[in-house]
Design a protein around this motif. Structure first.
Motif, PDB file in Angstrom:
ATOM      1  N   GLY A 227      14.373  33.558  -4.227  1.00 37.98           N
ATOM      2  CA  GLY A 227      15.132  32.631  -4.848  1.00 37.98           C
ATOM      3  C   GLY A 227      16.533  32.448  -4.511  1.00 37.98           C
ATOM      4  N   GLU A 228      16.916  32.935  -3.339  1.00 39.36           N
ATOM      5  CA  GLU A 228      18.347  32.904  -2.880  1.00 39.36           C
ATOM      6  C   GLU A 228      18.692  31.895  -2.021  1.00 39.36           C
ATOM      7  N   PHE A 229      17.820  30.760  -1.723  1.00 37.77           N
ATOM      8  CA  PHE A 229      18.270  29.835  -0.691  1.00 37.77           C
ATOM      9  C   PHE A 229      19.074  28.694  -1.418  1.00 37.77           C
ATOM     10  N   ASP A 230      20.155  28.431  -0.935  1.00 44.33           N
ATOM     11  CA  ASP A 230      20.946  27.171  -1.124  1.00 44.33           C
ATOM     12  C   ASP A 230      21.380  26.521   0.388  1.00 44.33           C
ATOM     13  N   LEU A 231      22.003  25.408  -0.041  1.00 42.59           N
ATOM     14  CA  LEU A 231      22.416  24.642   1.079  1.00 42.59           C
ATOM     15  C   LEU A 231      23.462  25.237   2.156  1.00 42.59           C
ATOM     16  N   ILE A 232      24.213  26.145   1.406  1.00 48.75           N
ATOM     17  CA  ILE A 232      25.174  26.667   2.299  1.00 48.75           C
ATOM     18  C   ILE A 232      25.028  28.282   2.746  1.00 48.75           C
ATOM     19  N   HIS A 233      23.938  28.553   2.832  1.00 48.46           N
ATOM     20  CA  HIS A 233      23.365  29.793   3.190  1.00 48.46           C
ATOM     21  C   HIS A 233      23.535  30.009   4.650  1.00 48.46           C
ATOM     22  N   PRO A 234      23.883  31.163   5.032  1.00 46.85           N
ATOM     23  CA  PRO A 234      23.967  31.569   6.524  1.00 46.85           C
ATOM     24  C   PRO A 234      22.481  31.380   7.314  1.00 46.85           C
ATOM     25  N   VAL A 235      21.495  31.015   6.766  1.00 47.99           N
ATOM     26  CA  VAL A 235      20.397  30.624   7.599  1.00 47.99           C
ATOM     27  C   VAL A 235      20.472  29.409   8.342  1.00 47.99           C
ATOM     28  N   ASN A 236      21.445  28.696   7.604  1.00 48.24           N
ATOM     29  CA  ASN A 236      21.588  27.272   8.416  1.00 48.24           C
ATOM     30  C   ASN A 236      22.251  27.545   9.894  1.00 48.24           C
ATOM     31  N   LEU A 237      22.764  28.402  10.203  1.00 48.12           N
ATOM     32  CA  LEU A 237      23.433  28.920  11.368  1.00 48.12           C
ATOM     33  C   LEU A 237      22.454  28.921  12.357  1.00 48.12           C
ATOM     34  N   PHE A 238      21.173  29.522  12.313  1.00 51.24           N
ATOM     35  CA  PHE A 238      20.174  29.329  12.978  1.00 51.24           C
ATOM     36  C   PHE A 238      19.641  28.110  13.253  1.00 51.24           C
ATOM     37  N   TRP A 239      19.574  27.258  12.261  1.00 51.33           N
ATOM     38  CA  TRP A 239      18.955  26.006  12.710  1.00 51.33           C
ATOM     39  C   TRP A 239      19.994  24.987  13.284  1.00 51.33           C
ATOM     40  N   TYR A 240      21.209  24.956  13.047  1.00 50.95           N
ATOM     41  CA  TYR A 240      22.138  24.119  13.880  1.00 50.95           C
ATOM     42  C   TYR A 240      22.308  24.726  15.147  1.00 50.95           C
ATOM     43  N   ALA A 241      22.344  25.962  15.367  1.00 55.87           N
ATOM     44  CA  ALA A 241      22.662  26.520  16.775  1.00 55.87           C
ATOM     45  C   ALA A 241      21.310  26.096  17.663  1.00 55.87           C
ATOM     46  N   GLY A 242      20.084  26.341  17.050  1.00 54.70           N
ATOM     47  CA  GLY A 242      18.853  26.102  17.681  1.00 54.70           C
ATOM     48  C   GLY A 242      18.828  24.725  18.151  1.00 54.70           C
ATOM     49  N   TYR A 243      19.107  23.670  17.449  1.00 51.61           N
ATOM     50  CA  TYR A 243      19.027  22.109  17.617  1.00 51.61           C
ATOM     51  C   TYR A 243      19.853  21.845  18.746  1.00 51.61           C
ATOM     52  N   TRP A 244      21.155  22.274  18.844  1.00 51.04           N
ATOM     53  CA  TRP A 244      22.168  21.959  19.782  1.00 51.04           C
ATOM     54  C   TRP A 244      21.870  22.629  21.092  1.00 51.04           C
ATOM     55  N   ILE A 245      21.323  23.950  21.066  1.00 55.96           N
ATOM     56  CA  ILE A 245      21.113  24.378  22.241  1.00 55.96           C
ATOM     57  C   ILE A 245      19.673  23.774  22.956  1.00 55.96           C
ATOM     58  N   ILE A 246      18.975  23.402  22.125  1.00 57.82           N
ATOM     59  CA  ILE A 246      17.840  22.557  22.616  1.00 57.82           C
ATOM     60  C   ILE A 246      18.344  21.139  23.167  1.00 57.82           C
TER      61      ILE A 246
END
Length: 257
Positions: A227-246
């Motif tokens: 129950g610790e996920f929210d829209l500003i969590h640092p996990v977003n960093l992996f998604w954003y970086a992954g998309y733009w590296i691809i």
């Protein structure tokens, strides 16, 4: 397996690692901005918009590369599959956004998860088409793609049982972590195979982007568990970086075809 009409030579293309560093830096700056320099409501909207635009951009780029590979059957098929994989993420993000921001309904679990799950078999199909064409699965590879997902699932299962019993959320989470862990194992395998192989550096960078996204997915499902996920969590960093590296890797593919 069908042979391609045209098999490209080794892709001796230089990767500009300053671009990779720039992507990572931009992602960090964006994360800091939405966390500390914008109002909470504005941050949610900004992140939500980026969350569906990023996979849409990857999907469009994949379809463009597929068109460029029109005379090479296996490559065209692989990039069409990759394009549909990220189209599924886009549809999942849009559905998640509708549930969360417009309907005020908890988006986990929801119909959005159907789209999110479909990315795993589709992206895995892309990896398998490329890996199987350029190498054979020896016992070492087979052991890796079996034992590594088992380790991830066991770790997640132990953590999950500390938070809840054998109930819906436990099995629901295990389903998605299963897909993510299998994809993660093949992504790591792809990095080791493509690093110095016939596919060249552009493929290696693309698979590293997939790797970043999948790490983010595994982390996300654990965060939902506690129950610790929210829209500003640092996990977003992996998604954003992954998309733009691809996207950068797909740009390199398009330039050298």
């Amino acid at each position: 397996m069908d042979e391609p009409d045209v098999v490209p030579n080794k892709l001796n293309t230089n990767i500009n690692y300053k671009v990779i560093l720039g992507i990572i830096s931009a992602v960090l700056i964006f994360h800091i901005f939405v966390n500390y320099a914008s109002a909470p409501d504005d941050a949610d909207v900004i992140i939500s918009v980026f969350s569906f635009l990023n996979p849409l951009a990857v999907s469009i780029a994949s379809f463009i590369v597929a068109v460029k590979y029109i005379d090479a059957g296996i490559y065209r098929k692989a990039y069409l599959i990759l394009g549909f994989a990220y189209l599924m993420i886009f549809l999942g993000e849009i559905t998640y956004l509708v549930y969360d921001l417009f309907l005020g309904i908890e988006p986990y679990p929801s119909i959005a998860d159907v789209f999110f799950f479909l990315q795993y078999p589709l992206t895995l199909g892309y990896l398998l088409l490329n890996i199987r064409f350029f190498t054979s699965f020896n016992n070492k590879y087979k052991a890796w793609v079996v034992l590594f997902p088992m380790f991830i699932l066991l770790s997640y299962g132990v953590a999950a049982l500390e938070e809840l019993d054998f109930e819906f959320d436990f099995f629901y989470g295990m389903l998605f972590v299963s897909g993510a862990s299998v994809l993660l194992s093949f992504a790591i395998l792809g990095v080791t195979i493509f690093r110095n192989g016939l596919l060249g550096k552009a493929w290696m960078i693309l698979v590293m982007g997939i790797l970043s996204l999948t790490i983010g997915d595994v982390w996300y499902y654990y965060l939902e568990l506690v129950g610790e996920f929210d829209l500003i969590h640092p996990v977003n960093l992996f998604w954003y970086a992954g998309y733009w590296i691809i996207i950068y890797a797909l740009y390199k593919h398009k330039k050298i075809i």
